[in-house]
Design an enzyme around this catalytic site. Structure first.
Site, mmCIF file in Angstrom:
data_model
loop_
_atom_site.group_PDB
_atom_site.id
_atom_site.type_symbol
_atom_site.label_atom_id
_atom_site.label_comp_id
_atom_site.label_asym_id
_atom_site.label_seq_id
_atom_site.Cartn_x
_atom_site.Cartn_y
_atom_site.Cartn_z
ATOM 1 N N ASP A 21 0.821 -1.217 0.000
ATOM 2 C CA ASP A 21 0.000 0.000 0.000
ATOM 3 C C ASP A 21 0.850 1.260 0.000
ATOM 4 O O ASP A 21 0.311 2.360 -0.113
ATOM 5 C CB ASP A 21 -0.941 0.011 1.213
ATOM 6 C CG ASP A 21 -2.186 -0.835 0.984
ATOM 7 O OD1 ASP A 21 -2.404 -1.246 -0.168
ATOM 8 O OD2 ASP A 21 -2.927 -1.084 1.949
ATOM 9 N N ASP A 154 -2.663 9.035 -7.657
ATOM 10 C CA ASP A 154 -2.214 9.355 -9.006
ATOM 11 C C ASP A 154 -2.538 8.219 -9.974
ATOM 12 O O ASP A 154 -2.714 8.447 -11.187
ATOM 13 C CB ASP A 154 -0.706 9.630 -9.014
ATOM 14 C CG ASP A 154 0.091 8.511 -8.379
ATOM 15 O OD1 ASP A 154 0.880 7.834 -9.071
ATOM 16 O OD2 ASP A 154 -0.069 8.291 -7.154
ATOM 17 N N LEU A 454 1.943 -44.609 21.815
ATOM 18 C CA LEU A 454 0.909 -44.733 20.793
ATOM 19 C C LEU A 454 -0.129 -45.775 21.179
ATOM 20 O O LEU A 454 0.117 -46.637 22.032
ATOM 21 C CB LEU A 454 1.544 -45.117 19.453
ATOM 22 C CG LEU A 454 2.438 -44.064 18.773
ATOM 23 C CD1 LEU A 454 3.159 -44.694 17.598
ATOM 24 C CD2 LEU A 454 1.614 -42.863 18.333
ATOM 25 N N SER A 457 0.808 -49.567 21.853
ATOM 26 C CA SER A 457 2.220 -49.646 22.255
ATOM 27 C C SER A 457 2.434 -50.643 23.389
ATOM 28 O O SER A 457 3.558 -51.115 23.594
ATOM 29 C CB SER A 457 2.728 -48.268 22.678
ATOM 30 O OG SER A 457 2.001 -47.798 23.808
ATOM 31 N N LYS A 459 1.275 -49.917 26.653
ATOM 32 C CA LYS A 459 1.387 -49.175 27.908
ATOM 33 C C LYS A 459 0.368 -49.642 28.955
ATOM 34 O O LYS A 459 0.684 -49.769 30.144
ATOM 35 C CB LYS A 459 1.253 -47.666 27.663
ATOM 36 C CG LYS A 459 -0.028 -47.232 26.982
ATOM 37 C CD LYS A 459 0.020 -45.753 26.616
ATOM 38 C CE LYS A 459 -1.252 -45.346 25.885
ATOM 39 N NZ LYS A 459 -1.414 -46.081 24.602
ATOM 40 N N SER A 527 -1.854 -39.411 25.658
ATOM 41 C CA SER A 527 -1.375 -38.062 26.019
ATOM 42 C C SER A 527 -0.343 -37.571 25.001
ATOM 43 O O SER A 527 0.846 -37.488 25.307
ATOM 44 C CB SER A 527 -0.797 -38.035 27.434
ATOM 45 O OG SER A 527 0.106 -39.077 27.667
#
Length: 619
Positions: A21, A154, A454, A457, A459, A527
Site C-alpha cells: 500500500d 495518481d 501410541l 504400544s 502401555k 497423552s
C-alpha cells in the site's frame, strides 16, 4: 494552534495497512520533504534504487526505511523500522510496520507504543482484510487517532469518487472501533501530493496535508496523568543498612512522604526516599528509573506493584482479555503457557474462548481455538494472583504476553478487559489430616506413574502388571485408564486437539487428588502432547511424577491393533487418530523409556518396578 505547546511533545506515529500500500514510500517522502536525509544517505539510496528500486529511474524513497536486505529483495517490509524526523512545530518517531499477514505480530509491536496510526489504503484496491485487521489491532492497543491515507491516487487519476467511496466504506467499518478522530487524506507518496504540500491535482480536497495534521493533532494526556504504578524490578539491598526497590515508574508520579500500598498483599507504607540517577529527589514521574525506599519493613519482591492506597490496581488470578495470537501452533484452551505481565512471570491457561473476531465484518464468531493472526476475547486463569489494570486505562499494567513453554516463542499478546471476580471468596481449605499423614498411614510415598505411547504400544498392559505387583507387595494403588474415564468423567470430550488437552487436564487434577490421598496412581494415556504431560508433572510435588514412555514403532502398534483402528484412520473413517492424522510428541526426557518392540511385557513391568524401588529408596 500554539506551536510552543506542540514543541514540548513527541508524537509516536504508526504506519500500517496491507502489503504494497506504499507505507515505506510515504515515510521516505516525509523524511525527504522535511530535509532529514543526509547527502551521503541520499546518494546511497540513489545508487541502491538502480539495484532494488521499484520506480524505474527515479529514486525509490521506500529504501530509506526498508533496511533489511530481505525486504529490499522482496519489495516488502518485514521488521518494524523506526525513523525520527522533526519540523519547527513538532518531533516525530514513525514506525513503519509490515503489511504482510505473516508479520502481523511485528505490526502489533509497533502499535503498542504509538499514539496515532496512519492507515494506508491503495486507491486501486480499496479496503482489504489486512486493512481491517490492522485497524482493529490499533483500536485494541489503545490508538485513538487515525489518518486514513488513501495512497496512490495518481494511479486512479485523482478521482474524487474513488476517494469518497473508500472513505465511506472505512467510516462504516470503523464506526465501532472507538477512534476519537479519523481524518481521510488523498495522498501520493511517490510524488508527494498532499503529503507535506498541497496538491493542484486534487482541487476538490480542502483538508490539511498529512504533515499539517501530524503537526497539529492533539493526543491524549501523557502517562504522568494516570494513577501511579511502580512495578518492582529488583530488590536493591547492597548491605544490611539499605533496602530499596528499583524499577521504572510505569505511570503517574510519586513524592517523598506519600502513602503507597503493595497491590498484591495490601500492606501499606510511606515513601521515605526516592533515589534517581543524580541521587535523592523529591518526586518521580512516569518513565523515570528510580529506587524507592519505604518507611517500614515491608515484604516486597520482584513483580510486586506499588500504587496509591486510594487508587490501587485490581489483583486477580482470572480475567477477560482480547488476545492476538502470534504463533503458528494454534492456541488451545486448557494448555499451559507462560504469561508475563509487568515483571511477573507465571503459568497461565485460556479457560474459555468467548468469541473470535471476523476481520471482514467485526462480527463475533464461536471458536474452540485461535490460529495465527486471529483475535479473540478469552477468559484466562493464572497460577498466582497478579496486579492489573484494564488496558483501556493503562497500557503498561494492562498488557501481557503469552510464551510457548517449549519453544520459548511469543505465542500471543493480550489486552486485559477486566478481572473476573469469581475467586474472591474461594480459599484453600487446610485439613487436620494432610498428605504426609495419609502417606504415613499407608506406609508409602505417593506418586503418579504416567504411561504414554501410541495406541497399541503396550502401555496399558505394562501398567496392569506393575499395579498387580505393587498390590501383591501391599502397596495402595489405583489405575486411571483413558477408555474408562471417557465412559464417565470425560464422556463429553471428543478427540480434537483441544479436547485432548482438556482430557489430560482433568486426568491430572484427579491424579493430584489421589496423590494427596497417599496413593500410587498408574495413569495410562496416549497423552500426545508434551505440554500437557509437563502440566501434570508441575501439578505435583518433587519426585511425585514418573513419566514412562513405551516406545513402540507404529508398524508394530498396527500389527497389534485387533480393532483395526489404524486401518480405519488411514481410510479416513476415524478423524484425529494419533500417529496417523494427529501428531504424537514423544517425550524428550522421560524418567524411563521402555522398548515396546522387543522384551516381554513382564520384563518391561519389572524395569518400572525397579525404577520405583530406586526412587522410594532415595526418598
Amino acid at each position: 494552534m500554539d506551536g510552543t505547546i506542540l514543541s514540548r511533545g513527541l508524537l509516536r506515529v504508526l504506519t500500517c495497512g496491507s502489503v504494497d500500500d506504499g507505507k515505506s514510500t510515504l515515510i521516505g517522502r516525509l523524511l525527504y520533504d522535511s530535509q532529514m536525509i543526509m547527502d551521503d544517505t541520499l546518494a546511497a539510496i540513489t545508487r541502491d534504487s538502480r539495484k532494488h528500486g521499484t520506480v524505474g529511474d527515479e529514486v525509490d524513497l521506500a529504501l530509506l526505511v526498508d533496511g533489511l536486505e530481505a525486504e529490499r529483495q522482496q519489495g516488502i517490509t518485514i521488521d518494524v523500522a523506526y525513523r525520527f524526523f522533526s519540523t519547527p512545530r513538532r518531533s516525530f518517531i514513525v514506525a513503519d510496520c509490515p503489511g504482510h499477514e505473516q508479520y502481523t505480530r511485528n505490526m502489533a509491536t509497533g502499535a503498542s507504543n504509538s499514539e496515532l496510526a496512519i492507515i494506508l489504503v491503495d486507491a486501486r484496491k480499496g479496503l482489504l482484510t489486512q486493512t481491517r485487521r490492522h485497524s482493529y489491532i490499533c483500536s485494541l492497543l489503545g490508538i485513538r487517532h487515525v489518518v486514513l491515507a488513501v495512497n496512490k491516487v495518481d494511479l486512479v487519476n485523482f478521482d474524487q469518487q474513488v476517494f469518497d467511496r473508500i472513505v465511506g466504506e472505512y467510516a462504516t467499518f470503523a464506526a465501532g472501533l472507538g477512534f476519537h478522530t479519523m481524518v481521510p487524506i488523498p495522498v501520493s507518496g511517490r510524488f508527494g501530493d498532499s503529503v507535506s504540500s498541497r496538491s493542484g491535482n486534487t482541487p476538490w480536497y480542502r483538508g490539511p496535508t498529512l504533515l499539517e495534521h501530524l503537526e497539529s493533532v492533539r493526543v491524549e494526556e501523557e502517562l504522568s496523568h494516570i494513577p501511579f504504578r511502580f512495578p518492582v524490578q529488583w530488590v536493591n539491598r547492597p548491605s544490611q543498612d539499605f533496602r530499596g526497590f528499583s524499577g521504572t515508574v510505569a505511570s503517574g508520579s510519586v513524592a517523598v512522604g506519600e502513602a503507597v500500598v503493595v497491590a498484591a498483599s495490601g500492606v501499606c507504607s510511606k515513601v521515605a526516599r526516592i533515589l534517581g540517577t543524580a541521587g535523592d529527589q523529591e518526586r518521580a514521574t512516569a518513565g523515570e528509573a528510580i529506587t524507592l525506599c519505604l518507611a517500614d519493613e515491608v515484604d516486597v519482591a520482584r513483580g510486586d506493584v506499588l500504587a496509591p492506597i486510594a487508587d490501587r490496581p485490581a489483583v486477580a488470578d482470572q480475567f477477560a482479555a482480547h488476545i492476538l495470537w502470534m504463533d503458528e501452533e494454534p492456541m488451545l484452551p486448557g494448555r499451559q503457557y507462560m504469561l508475563r505481565i509487568g515483571n511477573v512471570w507465571t503459568s497461565a491457561s485460556i479457560t474459555l474462548i468467548k468469541h473470535r473476531v471476523d476481520m471482514a465484518t467485526l462480527d463475533h464468531q464461536s471458536a474452540t481455538r485461535l490460529s495465527l493472526n486471529e483475535i479473540g476475547l478469552c477468559n484466562l486463569s493464572t497460577a498466582q494472583r497478579v496486579p492489573m489494570d484494564p488496558y483501556a486505562q493503562n497500557r503498561l499494567t494492562g498488557a501481557f504476553i503469552l510464551v510457548n513453554r517449549f519453544t520459548n516463542r511469543t505465542a500471543g499478546c493480550g489486552m486485559i478487559n477486566f478481572p473476573l471476580r469469581r475467586s474472591t471468596n474461594i480459599h484453600h481449605e487446610h485439613f487436620l489430616v494432610d498428605k504426609a499423614a495419609r502417606s504415613a498411614a499407608l506406609g508409602q510415598k505417593p506418586l503418579v506413574l504416567w504411561f504414554t505411547g501410541l495406541s497399541g504400544s503396550g502401555k496399558s498392559t505394562v501398567a496392569k502388571l506393575v499395579e498387580q505387583a505393587l498390590h501383591q507387595k501391599g502397596r495402595h494403588t489405583y489405575s486411571l485408564d483413558g477408555d474408562n474415564l471417557r465412559h464417565g468423567l470425560n464422556r463429553d470430550l471428543g478427540f480434537t486437539d483441544q479436547d485432548r488437552v482438556e482430557n489430560i487436564r482433568r486426568v491430572g487434577e484427579v491424579a493430584k487428588l489421589m496423590v494427596d490421598a497417599g496413593l500410587i496412581v498408574l495413569a495410562s494415556f496416549i497423552s500426545p502432547f508434551r505440554a500437557e504431560r509437563q502440566m501434570v508433572r508441575e501439578m505435583l510435588g518433587a519426585g511425585e511424577f514418573l513419566e514412562v514412555f513405551v516406545d513402540t514403532p507404529i508398524e508394530i502398534c498396527m500389527e497389534r491393533d485387533v480393532k483395526g483402528l489404524y486401518a480405519k484412520a488411514r481410510r479416513g473413517e476415524i478423524a484425529n487418530f494419533t500417529g496417523v492424522t494427529s501428531p504424537y510428541e514423544p517425550p524428550e526426557d522421560a524418567d524411563i523409556v521402555l522398548d515396546g518392540s522387543g522384551p516381554s511385557t513382564e520384563t518391561l513391568a519389572q524395569q518400572v518396578l525397579e525404577l520405583i524401588e530406586r526412587r522410594m529408596a532415595r526418598s
